[in-house]
Design an enzyme around this catalytic site. Structure first.
Site, short mmCIF file in Angstrom:
data_model
loop_
_atom_site.label_atom_id
_atom_site.label_comp_id
_atom_site.label_asym_id
_atom_site.label_seq_id
_atom_site.Cartn_x
_atom_site.Cartn_y
_atom_site.Cartn_z
N ASP A 243 -1.07 3.55 17.36
CA ASP A 243 -0.90 3.60 15.84
C ASP A 243 -1.27 5.42 14.84
O ASP A 243 -1.36 4.01 13.59
CB ASP A 243 -1.72 2.42 15.32
CG ASP A 243 -1.57 1.38 14.11
OD1 ASP A 243 -1.13 1.76 13.83
OD2 ASP A 243 -2.94 1.41 13.57
N TYR B 137 0.80 -0.97 0.46
CA TYR B 137 0.10 -0.09 0.11
C TYR B 137 0.71 0.91 0.11
O TYR B 137 1.96 1.45 0.68
CB TYR B 137 -0.59 -0.11 1.31
CG TYR B 137 -0.69 0.02 2.23
CD1 TYR B 137 0.03 0.92 2.96
CD2 TYR B 137 0.74 -1.17 3.22
CE1 TYR B 137 1.06 1.54 4.30
CE2 TYR B 137 1.21 -0.81 4.65
CZ TYR B 137 1.83 0.26 5.25
OH TYR B 137 1.82 0.27 5.92
N THR C 98 5.62 -1.59 6.80
CA THR C 98 5.61 -1.93 6.06
C THR C 98 5.87 -1.75 4.49
O THR C 98 6.83 -2.45 3.74
CB THR C 98 4.90 -3.68 5.12
OG1 THR C 98 3.61 -2.91 5.69
CG2 THR C 98 4.85 -4.52 6.48
N ARG D 143 10.91 -5.86 14.05
CA ARG D 143 9.44 -6.37 13.50
C ARG D 143 9.67 -7.00 12.98
O ARG D 143 10.06 -7.33 11.54
CB ARG D 143 8.93 -5.17 13.14
CG ARG D 143 6.98 -5.44 12.98
CD ARG D 143 6.81 -3.83 12.79
NE ARG D 143 5.42 -4.19 12.96
CZ ARG D 143 4.36 -3.77 12.49
NH1 ARG D 143 4.51 -2.51 11.43
NH2 ARG D 143 2.76 -3.73 12.99
N ARG E 271 -1.45 -9.34 3.91
CA ARG E 271 -1.77 -8.77 2.70
C ARG E 271 -0.61 -7.52 3.23
O ARG E 271 -0.85 -6.95 2.42
CB ARG E 271 -3.51 -8.06 3.33
CG ARG E 271 -3.45 -7.43 4.94
CD ARG E 271 -4.68 -7.05 4.75
NE ARG E 271 -4.90 -6.77 6.29
CZ ARG E 271 -4.34 -5.43 7.36
NH1 ARG E 271 -3.61 -4.63 6.59
NH2 ARG E 271 -4.21 -5.49 8.37
C1 0GY Z 1 -0.25 -1.33 12.30
C2 0GY Z 1 -1.13 -2.19 11.26
C3 0GY Z 1 -1.15 -2.38 9.82
C4 0GY Z 1 0.11 -1.70 9.11
C5 0GY Z 1 1.36 -2.36 9.36
O1 0GY Z 1 3.78 -2.40 8.65
C6 0GY Z 1 2.17 -2.60 8.49
O2 0GY Z 1 2.22 -1.56 7.03
O3 0GY Z 1 1.59 -2.65 10.40
C7 0GY Z 1 -2.47 -2.72 9.86
O4 0GY Z 1 -2.83 -2.24 8.17
O5 0GY Z 1 -3.12 -4.09 10.19
O6 0GY Z 1 -0.08 -1.59 13.12
O7 0GY Z 1 -0.13 -0.11 11.70
#
Ligand code: 0GY
Length: 310
Positions: free
Chosen positions: A258, A50, A78, A125, A131
């Site tokens: 978050d 994303y 991510t 992490r 996804r």
């Molecule tokens: C969060 C949750 C999300 C995303 C990520 O690393 C990330 O992209 O953690 C999610 O989409 O549930 O903790 O930020």
């Protein structure tokens, strides 16, 4: 980009969060938040699933002050892959008020790890949410965990509740503290004492090195946000789950906003209301102090923590 505008289907963070009614204790730590880009300066990873709205360190630190927090733990998301430059930039500009959790590959050098430690990184992490990431072999992750353990770092894991059985052996063999994001993402429409959540509780009960973030009610809730000004109702279906973890393991829980809430499509939380959720899950001053101050300080700023004996 204006607030609430969609980027590739995702909402942007709340433009004007309310001032919380709940006052967090002095020295409180927001132990799960992110910085995104800005993309022009810190490009997003080519392998990302994303593209988020830019969310800069300046905006994060302004939110910290507005909500009454003293410090942040910034977690690599991510969308930045294993490129930790935006994270490290935020840490070194935080005046010592932020520590971080990075994502690294197996070829990371000792010098790179040392430089990240110097900047304030204290964990890595591992993400298992399908996804969000492509598969990484467990042996690679094990190797990374053994590399970072001597630095005193820990491992943060993010996974879906249904995947815990398959991940159990891997998690319980890790040589560090293991911090679980968002209570292992329980399905809160299932019973609190049902087999799925009970499995997660057992993981924490049987493994004293496992901690949990009791974060993300907005992500886990099925009942959703409050009706207008009905903050008592906010995310009420998540309350019993988070409260159970806080009351069962008060010395191993963390809380975070978050912010800036990646991947939300239908509802973007008001961060002030998220803070007002805290006294519903941590009902006494003592529980609130442990959740927001003592525990994160012990894990991320042990040299300043006066909580070592607990
Ligand atoms: C969060 C949750 C999300 C995303 C990520 O690393 C990330 O992209 O953690 C999610 O989409 O549930 O903790 O930020």
């Amino acid at each position: 980009m204006s607030a609430f505008e969609m980027t590739a289907g995702w909402l942007c963070f709340h433009p004007d969060p309310s001032t919380p009614r709940f006052r967090v204790p002095p020295g409180a730590v927001d132990a799960h938040c992110h910085v995104f880009g800005p993309g022009e300066r810190f490009p997003y990873a080519p392998e990302r699933k994303y593209t988020p709205c830019d969310a800069s360190r300046e905006q994060l630190f302004a939110l910290r002050d507005r909500l009454g927090f003293a410090r942040n733990v910034i977690v690599q998301a991510t969308c930045h892959g294993a490129d930790n430059r935006a994270l490290v930039d935020a840490l070194v500009h935080s005046g010592g008020r932020a520590r971080g959790v990075a994502t690294v590959r197996r070829d990371v050098s000792d010098d790179e790890l040392r430089a990240m430690h110097e900047a304030g990184v204290r964990g890595v992490r591992f993400n298992f949410v399908r996804r969000l990431v492509d598969f990484t072999p467990r042996e690679t992750l094990e190797e990374i965990a053994h590399r970072i353990a001597p630095l005193g770092w820990h491992v943060v894991v993010y996974f879906e509740a249904r995947d815990l059985p398959e991940l159990w052996e891997f998690f319980t063999a890790l040589p560090t503290v293991v911090v679980v994001d968002h209570m292992g993402r329980p399905d809160v429409s299932k019973p609190l004492d049902g087999p799925e959540f009970e499995r997660f509780v057992r993981l924490m009960r049987e493994h004293p090195n496992v901690w949990s973030k009791v974060s993300c009610p907005e992500r886990l809730s099925v009942s959703g946000p409050p009706a207008l000004d009905g903050e008592q109702d906010a995310y009420r279906d998540v309350v019993p789950f988070a409260r159970h973890i806080v009351e069962s393991f008060p010395e191993r829980v963390l809380w975070g906003t978050d912010w800036p809430h990646p991947n939300l499509k239908d509802h973007m939380p008001d961060d002030g209301l998220l803070v007002d959720f805290i006294p519903h899950i941590a009902r006494t001053d003592d529980l609130q102090r442990r959740l927001l101050v003592d525990n994160p300080m012990r894990l991320y700023w042990p040299e300043e923590s006066n909580d070592g004996a607990r």
